[in-house]
Design a protein around this motif. Sequence first.
Motif, PDB file in Angstrom:
ATOM      1  N   THR A 171       0.834  -1.201   0.000  1.00 42.32           N
ATOM      2  CA  THR A 171       0.000   0.000   0.000  1.00 42.32           C
ATOM      3  C   THR A 171       0.868   1.251   0.000  1.00 42.32           C
ATOM      4  N   ALA A 172       1.924   1.256   0.798  1.00 38.14           N
ATOM      5  CA  ALA A 172       2.841   2.396   0.832  1.00 38.14           C
ATOM      6  C   ALA A 172       3.551   2.558  -0.508  1.00 38.14           C
ATOM      7  N   ALA A 173       3.950   1.458  -1.135  1.00 35.96           N
ATOM      8  CA  ALA A 173       4.615   1.526  -2.438  1.00 35.96           C
ATOM      9  C   ALA A 173       3.669   2.092  -3.491  1.00 35.96           C
ATOM     10  N   ARG A 174       2.399   1.699  -3.459  1.00 35.21           N
ATOM     11  CA  ARG A 174       1.415   2.249  -4.397  1.00 35.21           C
ATOM     12  C   ARG A 174       1.199   3.742  -4.147  1.00 35.21           C
ATOM     13  N   ALA A 175       1.285   4.170  -2.889  1.00 39.74           N
ATOM     14  CA  ALA A 175       1.132   5.592  -2.566  1.00 39.74           C
ATOM     15  C   ALA A 175       2.288   6.397  -3.156  1.00 39.74           C
ATOM     16  N   PHE A 176       3.521   5.903  -3.034  1.00 38.38           N
ATOM     17  CA  PHE A 176       4.672   6.566  -3.655  1.00 38.38           C
ATOM     18  C   PHE A 176       4.480   6.644  -5.172  1.00 38.38           C
ATOM     19  N   HIS A 177       4.025   5.547  -5.757  1.00 39.17           N
ATOM     20  CA  HIS A 177       3.791   5.475  -7.199  1.00 39.17           C
ATOM     21  C   HIS A 177       2.755   6.528  -7.618  1.00 39.17           C
ATOM     22  N   ASP A 178       1.670   6.636  -6.861  1.00 32.50           N
ATOM     23  CA  ASP A 178       0.600   7.571  -7.174  1.00 32.50           C
ATOM     24  C   ASP A 178       1.073   9.020  -7.059  1.00 32.50           C
ATOM     25  N   LEU A 179       1.879   9.330  -6.036  1.00 36.36           N
ATOM     26  CA  LEU A 179       2.401  10.685  -5.876  1.00 36.36           C
ATOM     27  C   LEU A 179       3.325  11.071  -7.030  1.00 36.36           C
ATOM     28  N   GLN A 180       4.093  10.111  -7.536  1.00 34.17           N
ATOM     29  CA  GLN A 180       4.946  10.379  -8.693  1.00 34.17           C
ATOM     30  C   GLN A 180       4.109  10.596  -9.945  1.00 34.17           C
ATOM     31  N   ALA A 181       3.095   9.771 -10.136  1.00 33.66           N
ATOM     32  CA  ALA A 181       2.274   9.841 -11.339  1.00 33.66           C
ATOM     33  C   ALA A 181       1.497  11.153 -11.435  1.00 33.66           C
ATOM     34  N   LYS A 182       1.148  11.725 -10.308  1.00 31.72           N
ATOM     35  CA  LYS A 182       0.367  12.974 -10.305  1.00 31.72           C
ATOM     36  C   LYS A 182       1.251  14.216 -10.229  1.00 31.72           C
ATOM     37  N   GLY A 183       2.559  14.068 -10.098  1.00 32.63           N
ATOM     38  CA  GLY A 183       3.472  15.201 -10.154  1.00 32.63           C
ATOM     39  C   GLY A 183       3.800  15.836  -8.818  1.00 32.63           C
ATOM     40  N   PHE A 184       3.493  15.181  -7.711  1.00 34.89           N
ATOM     41  CA  PHE A 184       3.824  15.722  -6.397  1.00 34.89           C
ATOM     42  C   PHE A 184       5.233  15.350  -5.963  1.00 34.89           C
ATOM     43  N   LEU A 185       5.763  14.283  -6.527  1.00 31.48           N
ATOM     44  CA  LEU A 185       7.014  13.700  -6.068  1.00 31.48           C
ATOM     45  C   LEU A 185       7.858  13.303  -7.268  1.00 31.48           C
ATOM     46  N   VAL A 186       9.168  13.562  -7.187  1.00 27.18           N
ATOM     47  CA  VAL A 186      10.107  13.151  -8.235  1.00 27.18           C
ATOM     48  C   VAL A 186      11.257  12.417  -7.545  1.00 27.18           C
ATOM     49  N   VAL A 187      11.624  11.265  -8.086  1.00 27.88           N
ATOM     50  CA  VAL A 187      12.742  10.494  -7.543  1.00 27.88           C
ATOM     51  C   VAL A 187      14.035  11.101  -8.075  1.00 27.88           C
ATOM     52  N   LYS A 188      14.901  11.517  -7.172  1.00 26.29           N
ATOM     53  CA  LYS A 188      16.199  12.070  -7.559  1.00 26.29           C
ATOM     54  C   LYS A 188      17.290  11.011  -7.555  1.00 26.29           C
ATOM     55  N   ARG A 189      17.197  10.034  -6.637  1.00 23.43           N
ATOM     56  CA  ARG A 189      18.169   8.935  -6.563  1.00 23.43           C
ATOM     57  C   ARG A 189      17.426   7.711  -6.081  1.00 23.43           C
ATOM     58  N   ARG A 225       8.653  23.619  -8.897  1.00 20.52           N
ATOM     59  CA  ARG A 225       8.184  23.199 -10.221  1.00 20.52           C
ATOM     60  C   ARG A 225       6.679  23.005 -10.272  1.00 20.52           C
ATOM     61  N   LYS A 226       6.073  22.534  -9.195  1.00 17.93           N
ATOM     62  CA  LYS A 226       4.623  22.318  -9.091  1.00 17.93           C
ATOM     63  C   LYS A 226       4.069  21.578 -10.311  1.00 17.93           C
ATOM     64  N   LEU A 227       4.635  20.424 -10.584  1.00 15.97           N
ATOM     65  CA  LEU A 227       4.193  19.612 -11.720  1.00 15.97           C
ATOM     66  C   LEU A 227       2.726  19.215 -11.596  1.00 15.97           C
ATOM     67  N   PHE A 228       2.254  19.064 -10.385  1.00 17.64           N
ATOM     68  CA  PHE A 228       0.872  18.649 -10.156  1.00 17.64           C
ATOM     69  C   PHE A 228      -0.126  19.670 -10.693  1.00 17.64           C
ATOM     70  N   ALA A 229       0.270  20.944 -10.805  1.00 20.01           N
ATOM     71  CA  ALA A 229      -0.635  21.981 -11.307  1.00 20.01           C
ATOM     72  C   ALA A 229      -0.944  21.777 -12.788  1.00 20.01           C
ATOM     73  N   ASP A 230      -0.031  21.135 -13.530  1.00 19.03           N
ATOM     74  CA  ASP A 230      -0.236  20.892 -14.958  1.00 19.03           C
ATOM     75  C   ASP A 230      -0.813  19.520 -15.258  1.00 19.03           C
ATOM     76  N   TRP A 231      -1.075  18.726 -14.218  1.00 16.23           N
ATOM     77  CA  TRP A 231      -1.591  17.369 -14.421  1.00 16.23           C
ATOM     78  C   TRP A 231      -3.015  17.425 -14.956  1.00 16.23           C
ATOM     79  N   LYS A 232      -3.310  16.562 -15.910  1.00 17.80           N
ATOM     80  CA  LYS A 232      -4.650  16.433 -16.477  1.00 17.80           C
ATOM     81  C   LYS A 232      -5.132  15.001 -16.302  1.00 17.80           C
ATOM     82  N   GLU A 233      -6.414  14.815 -16.243  1.00 18.95           N
ATOM     83  CA  GLU A 233      -7.017  13.479 -16.104  1.00 18.95           C
ATOM     84  C   GLU A 233      -6.521  12.578 -17.235  1.00 18.95           C
ATOM     85  N   GLY A 234      -5.974  11.423 -16.878  1.00 17.90           N
ATOM     86  CA  GLY A 234      -5.465  10.470 -17.864  1.00 17.90           C
ATOM     87  C   GLY A 234      -4.067  10.793 -18.359  1.00 17.90           C
ATOM     88  N   GLY A 235      -3.468  11.870 -17.881  1.00 19.36           N
ATOM     89  CA  GLY A 235      -2.131  12.266 -18.335  1.00 19.36           C
ATOM     90  C   GLY A 235      -1.114  12.152 -17.224  1.00 19.36           C
TER      91      GLY A 235
END
Length: 166
Positions: free
Chosen positions: A73-91, A121-131
């Motif tokens: 569940t925690a791994a899916r949460a990290f995945h979801d935060l990356q997909a929506k633009g809230f989180l970026v993996v640096k290393r 950067r606020k990538l989440f502000a540019d996120w669109k449904e399905g994108g």
Amino acid sequence: MGRDKRNGARAEHFAAMIRNTMSTPAWRALSPSAQALYPWLKLEWRGPKANNNGRIVLSVRQAAGLMGCGINTAARAFHDLQAKGFLVVKRHAQLGVKGQATAPEFELTEIAMPGEGTRPRKLFADWKEGGDYPVQKAAIHNPRGTNRKQNPVIELATARHRNSDG
């Protein structure tokens, strides 16, 4: 009782949740577990004076313990935060030669990176449904790309095996 000088200088550590961030379509599309994980990640940020954004460390196991959920569940949460633009993996996470594991390092896109004149950067502000944004997964450390053993057992070539005398 009066305060002593050491305790008076300590400030409460908190994570500010900003209404504008939480009213974006990206936030509303997050799973409840990803919404629960985000404040824990923000608590790992040390503030503007000691800005460690881009070096925020929180492993999946630590996050699962903090959130009171399972590792998947925690791994899916990290995945979801990356997909929506809230989180970026640096290393990515890695296991060292001597078995010293290191957790991944993250950037929160809501917070500016260290350095002068940088803006978040606020990538989440540019996120669109399905994108959804591409999610960076850790490399699989399997050079052959199969589920076989790394060092397969050598087949014996004895007279018994050659002649099928069993």
